[in-house]
Scaffold this active site. Structure first.
Site, PDB file in Angstrom:
ATOM      1  N   SER A 167      49.363   8.722  53.409  1.00 57.34           N
ATOM      2  CA  SER A 167      50.507   8.782  54.332  1.00 57.34           C
ATOM      3  C   SER A 167      50.943  10.201  54.623  1.00 57.34           C
ATOM      4  CB  SER A 167      51.705   8.029  53.738  1.00 57.34           C
ATOM      5  OG  SER A 167      51.427   6.670  53.699  1.00 57.34           O
ATOM      6  N   HIS A 205      43.484   9.087  47.903  1.00 56.11           N
ATOM      7  CA  HIS A 205      44.808   8.461  47.733  1.00 56.11           C
ATOM      8  C   HIS A 205      45.855   9.321  48.432  1.00 56.11           C
ATOM      9  CE1 HIS A 205      44.302   5.239  44.587  1.00 56.11           C
ATOM     10  NE2 HIS A 205      43.081   5.714  44.725  1.00 56.11           N
ATOM     11  N   GLY A 206      47.063   8.732  48.586  1.00 57.62           N
ATOM     12  CA  GLY A 206      48.166   9.491  49.174  1.00 57.62           C
ATOM     13  C   GLY A 206      47.920   9.836  50.631  1.00 57.62           C
ATOM     14  N   GLU A 241      39.441   7.180  38.870  1.00 60.35           N
ATOM     15  CA  GLU A 241      39.920   8.473  39.394  1.00 60.35           C
ATOM     16  C   GLU A 241      39.655   9.582  38.396  1.00 60.35           C
ATOM     17  OE1 GLU A 241      43.814   8.435  41.165  1.00 60.35           O
ATOM     18  OE2 GLU A 241      44.192  10.540  40.713  1.00 60.35           O
ATOM     19  N   ASP A 254      45.443  -2.043  42.691  1.00 56.27           N
ATOM     20  CA  ASP A 254      45.562  -0.590  42.866  1.00 56.27           C
ATOM     21  C   ASP A 254      46.253   0.063  41.655  1.00 56.27           C
ATOM     22  OD1 ASP A 254      45.522   1.826  44.276  1.00 56.27           O
ATOM     23  OD2 ASP A 254      47.400   1.407  45.327  1.00 56.27           O
ATOM     24  N   HIS A 303      50.971  11.290  46.651  1.00 52.37           N
ATOM     25  CA  HIS A 303      51.592  10.011  47.006  1.00 52.37           C
ATOM     26  C   HIS A 303      52.966  10.259  47.619  1.00 52.37           C
ATOM     27  CE1 HIS A 303      48.706   8.490  43.869  1.00 52.37           C
ATOM     28  NE2 HIS A 303      48.508   7.627  44.838  1.00 52.37           N
ATOM     29  N   GLY A 304      53.315   9.459  48.630  1.00 55.14           N
ATOM     30  CA  GLY A 304      54.651   9.533  49.227  1.00 55.14           C
ATOM     31  C   GLY A 304      54.730  10.576  50.324  1.00 55.14           C
TER      32      GLY A 304
END
Ligand code: 13P
Ligand code: ZN
Length: 277
Positions: free
Chosen positions: A206, A203-204, A133, A81, A174-175
């Site tokens: 969460s 992506h990201g 990406e 990743d 992210h995060g």
């Protein structure tokens, strides 16, 4: 069994669901993620991220991934990743990752094309698939709409590089999010989905909100990356539990990681996947 994600993502694209990508950072997390996939009898994408090198080296992660992935009762994709170092990505391709992400998204369009194309050539000769990406999914402090993926640029990029799948930026970061659930640009996503013939990655994942994520997969996302929620579930489980020894503690952590993973399999409707016999 270790496999590539090629057929999985193609099937997900055709049938409007997605596969979760779970980052692992030690043997406990990879065991928990595989057990979630086994419980639901679904293939899973397990990933080591270059930025986790200081916690677990590529060698250790690959060894764990090959060992637990090969003996899993479900197919496992072993993914590298956010590879920013092309030498490291090529090493990963030659040594057992079945899928890699080359991330040159912070560079200019032309440089991103050049680097991605080289990795795609190298990977395809060895039966490995490539994610790349365009646009940029940053962290909370860096993400802004000027970094959202443009459909024409995405199409040109896909044609020039022959990337197998493409991570796009539509509003996730992210995060954890400082300002609550993000607002995603579904129109942009639908436009890109119409234009591009290859699988799209988010992506990201969460804390992006289950409704948002489900809507994103219904609009064309076929892989969603999850890390922070798994790590936080593990940490939170310890705060809420009593345990008497280390094995008990590790088991509580595995259970919480596995519950979080199963939750996302359901949100992404991965259960629509059917094994070919
Ligand atoms: P989160 O940590 O926000 O889930 O992002 C994971 C990710 O995108 C890994 O590539
Ligand atoms: Zn990511």
């Amino acid at each position: 069994m270790l496999i590539t994600s090629k057929d999985l993502l193609k099937n997900a694209r055709e049938n409007h669901y997605a596969f979760p990508h779970f980052n692992y950072w030690d043997s406990n997390s990879i065991r928990a993620e595989i057990s979630a996939a086994e419980e639901l009898n679904l293939p899973v994408i397990l990933a080591w991220a270059e930025k986790h090198s200081s916690e677990i080296s590529i060698y250790d992660a690959l060894t764990l991934g090959k060992y637990f992935g090969s003996k899993a009762k479900v197919p496992v994709v072993l993914h590298l990743d956010h590879g920013t170092n092309p030498d490291l990505v090529e090493w990963g391709i030659e040594n057992g990752f079945t899928s890699v992400m080359i991330d040159a998204s912070a560079k200019s369009f032309d440089e991103n094309v050049k680097i991605t194309k080289e990795i795609a050539n190298f990977a395809h000769k060895r039966g490995v698939v490539v994610e790349s990406e365009i646009g940029h999914v940053g962290t909370n402090s860096t993400n802004d709409s000027s970094m959202y993926t443009e459909k024409d640029a995405a199409l040109k990029f896909a044609e020039l590089t022959e990337t197998d799948s493409l991570a796009i930026s539509i509003g996730t970061s992210h995060g954890v999010y400082k300002q609550g659930t993000p607002k995603l640009n579904f129109e942009r996503l639908a436009d890109i989905r119409e234009t591009l013939p290859i699988p799209l990655v988010l992506h990201g994942g969460s804390s992006s909100g289950d409704e948002n994520l489900n809507k994103a997969i219904r609009n064309g996302i076929t892989k969603v990356n999850i890390y922070t929620d798994l790590a936080n579930a593990s940490m939170q489980s310890l705060k809420n539990s009593n345990f008497n020894n280390e094995p008990e503690m590790a088991s509580i952590q595995r259970k919480s990681i596995s519950e979080c993973a199963k939750h996302y399999f359901k949100v992404f409707e991965t259960t629509k996947y059917k094994y070919q016999v």
